[in-house]
Design a protein around this motif. Structure first.
Motif: not given
Length: 68
Positions: A3-4, A7-9, A19-21
């Protein structure tokens, strides 16, 4: 960490965001079979003298030559 870095998505080719996570977790699960914990990683570290505050020998394992 993903995410860092990204990005978050993240958007796919259709413009839908995911979602990237989740993508990162799936990638790790596929490669390793599970998501390792910090304890899993730390238990695999082979302690070295310098980790205990002791000075390394003049000839350390990284400079020793292996016999051929």
């Amino acid at each position: 960490m993903a995410e860092k870095l990204f990005c978050v998505a993240i958007a796919n080719s259709d413009g839908n965001e995911g979602p990237v996570r989740y993508v990162g977790e799936q990638y790790v699960r596929e490669d390793l079979g599970c998501i390792p914990t910090a304890q899993d990683w730390l238990l695999q570290i082979k302690p070295q003298r310098w980790m205990y505050g002791q000075r390394p020998d003049k000839e350390t394992t990284s400079t020793k030559e292996e016999p051929v």
